[in-house]
Design a protein around this motif. Structure first.
Motif, PDB file in Angstrom:
ATOM      1  N   ASN A   2       0.876  -1.303   0.039  1.00  0.00           N
ATOM      2  CA  ASN A   2       0.047  -0.010   0.022  1.00  0.00           C
ATOM      3  C   ASN A   2       0.850   1.321   0.055  1.00  0.00           C
ATOM      4  O   ASN A   2       1.850   1.272   0.727  1.00  0.00           O
ATOM      5  CB  ASN A   2      -0.786  -0.011   1.241  1.00  0.00           C
ATOM      6  N   GLN A   3       0.602   2.217  -0.802  1.00  0.00           N
ATOM      7  CA  GLN A   3       1.345   3.437  -1.126  1.00  0.00           C
ATOM      8  C   GLN A   3       0.504   4.447  -0.999  1.00  0.00           C
ATOM      9  O   GLN A   3      -0.653   4.352  -1.727  1.00  0.00           O
ATOM     10  CB  GLN A   3       2.231   3.380  -2.006  1.00  0.00           C
ATOM     11  N   VAL A   4       0.934   5.551  -0.676  1.00  0.00           N
ATOM     12  CA  VAL A   4      -0.080   6.967  -0.806  1.00  0.00           C
ATOM     13  C   VAL A   4       0.931   8.155  -1.260  1.00  0.00           C
ATOM     14  O   VAL A   4       1.937   8.271  -0.465  1.00  0.00           O
ATOM     15  CB  VAL A   4      -0.557   7.339   0.590  1.00  0.00           C
ATOM     16  N   THR A  26      -2.659   3.454  -3.583  1.00  0.00           N
ATOM     17  CA  THR A  26      -2.647   2.393  -4.164  1.00  0.00           C
ATOM     18  C   THR A  26      -3.247   1.033  -3.400  1.00  0.00           C
ATOM     19  O   THR A  26      -3.182  -0.100  -3.381  1.00  0.00           O
ATOM     20  CB  THR A  26      -1.509   1.565  -4.868  1.00  0.00           C
ATOM     21  N   VAL A  27      -3.881   1.554  -2.211  1.00  0.00           N
ATOM     22  CA  VAL A  27      -4.604   0.695  -1.104  1.00  0.00           C
ATOM     23  C   VAL A  27      -5.543  -0.484  -1.865  1.00  0.00           C
ATOM     24  O   VAL A  27      -6.515   0.084  -2.571  1.00  0.00           O
ATOM     25  CB  VAL A  27      -5.197   1.465  -0.041  1.00  0.00           C
ATOM     26  N   TYR A  88      -1.695  18.668   5.301  1.00  0.00           N
ATOM     27  CA  TYR A  88      -2.892  17.872   5.170  1.00  0.00           C
ATOM     28  C   TYR A  88      -2.474  16.446   4.527  1.00  0.00           C
ATOM     29  O   TYR A  88      -1.840  16.156   3.586  1.00  0.00           O
ATOM     30  CB  TYR A  88      -3.670  18.585   3.945  1.00  0.00           C
ATOM     31  N   ILE A  89      -3.047  15.480   5.253  1.00  0.00           N
ATOM     32  CA  ILE A  89      -2.621  14.253   4.926  1.00  0.00           C
ATOM     33  C   ILE A  89      -3.753  13.137   4.726  1.00  0.00           C
ATOM     34  O   ILE A  89      -5.043  13.460   5.386  1.00  0.00           O
ATOM     35  CB  ILE A  89      -2.319  13.613   6.584  1.00  0.00           C
ATOM     36  N   CYS A  90      -3.461  12.668   3.471  1.00  0.00           N
ATOM     37  CA  CYS A  90      -4.616  11.773   3.109  1.00  0.00           C
ATOM     38  C   CYS A  90      -4.328  10.385   3.632  1.00  0.00           C
ATOM     39  O   CYS A  90      -3.290   9.840   3.619  1.00  0.00           O
ATOM     40  CB  CYS A  90      -4.253  11.558   1.444  1.00  0.00           C
ATOM     41  N   VAL A  91      -5.319   9.433   3.981  1.00  0.00           N
ATOM     42  CA  VAL A  91      -5.386   8.494   4.668  1.00  0.00           C
ATOM     43  C   VAL A  91      -6.244   7.390   4.072  1.00  0.00           C
ATOM     44  O   VAL A  91      -7.645   7.253   4.624  1.00  0.00           O
ATOM     45  CB  VAL A  91      -5.605   8.360   6.113  1.00  0.00           C
ATOM     46  N   PRO A  92      -5.825   6.713   3.232  1.00  0.00           N
ATOM     47  CA  PRO A  92      -6.921   5.414   2.728  1.00  0.00           C
ATOM     48  C   PRO A  92      -6.903   4.395   3.531  1.00  0.00           C
ATOM     49  O   PRO A  92      -6.071   4.147   4.167  1.00  0.00           O
ATOM     50  CB  PRO A  92      -6.578   5.098   1.213  1.00  0.00           C
ATOM     51  N   HIS A  93      -8.179   3.721   3.533  1.00  0.00           N
ATOM     52  CA  HIS A  93      -8.328   2.503   4.635  1.00  0.00           C
ATOM     53  C   HIS A  93      -8.851   1.472   3.792  1.00  0.00           C
ATOM     54  O   HIS A  93      -9.820   1.503   3.026  1.00  0.00           O
ATOM     55  CB  HIS A  93      -9.133   3.220   5.613  1.00  0.00           C
TER      56      HIS A  93
END
Lengths: 112, 114
Positions: A2-4, A26-27, A88-93
């Motif tokens: 997983n990458q962001v 790419t989660v 500002y941080i992006c966090v896919p789950h």
């Protein structure tokens, strides 16, 4: 793996102007994506959450978009204020107990 | 509602010394996280607890880092011995059980190893 990736890495804008921050991830599998705001010296605070079925969500002057097909999200800030200066941080789950991967963030500086 | 409490706020130690951080999560939150945030980077998960059990500690350097959450409430994170590269902000966060993913963060402990 997983990458962001977030862009730009940093941004300086004049007070009152708009800006858009980008997040590519790419989660997989994908459940939802949060945008966090982190003021200097503070912990991150959730701004908004988007599930895979949502395209746009607004929270005041913040509007997030999501394209789950292309695995891209953006955060648009309208009429910026000095208090918007933050990372500002992006966090896919992936959902459940899957490990959460934080993006490196975009550092925004709003100047008078 | 009280937020996540962490202490100390700042700590300066010499390399090879030991240090411990404390976290008190939001009442009722079953999940507790410890993150390491190096300057200019996003937070990196070190360990995740559900109640007093470990869910994920795959990125915890177990030769020098340890964490516990006795009684499923407060938690401590220890580093022994510290290295220069451990200089970072250590963030504690808590949340309800999945699938609720909103994590509430403390202010963090800024560790400087000299």
């Amino acid at each position: 793996k997983n990458q962001v990736e977030q862009s730009p890495q940093s941004l300086i804008i004049l007070e009152g102007k708009n800006c858009t921050l980008q997040c590519n991830y790419t989660v997989s599998p994908f459940s939802n994506l949060r945008w966090y705001k982190q003021d200097t010296g503070r912990g991150p605070v959730s701004l908004t959450i988007m599930t895979f079925s949502e395209n746009t969500k607004s929270n005041g002057r913040y509007t997030a978009t999501l394209d789950a097909d292309t695995k891209q999200s953006s955060l648009h800030i309208t009429a910026s204020q000095l208090s918007d200066s933050a990372s500002y941080i992006c966090v896919p789950h992936s959902g459940g107990y899957q490990k959460v991967t934080f993006g490196t963030g975009t550092k925004l500086q709003v100047i008078p | 509602e009280a937020g996540v409490a962490q202490s100390p706020r700042y700590k300066i130690i010499e390399k090879r010394q030991s240090v411990a951080f404390w976290c008190n999560p939001i009442s009722g939150h079953a999940t507790l996280y410890w993150y390491q945030q190096i300057l200019g980077q996003g937070p990196k998960l070190l360990i995740q607890f559900q109640n007093n059990g470990v869910v994920d500690d795959s990125q915890l350097p177990k030769d020098r880092f340890s964490a516990e959450r006795l009684k499923g409430v407060d938690s401590t994170l220890k580093i022994q011995p510290a290295k220069l590269e451990d200089s970072a902000v250590y963030l504690c966060a808590s949340s309800h059980l999945p699938p609720d993913t909103e994590a509430f963060f403390g202010q963090g402990t800024r560790l400087t190893v000299v």
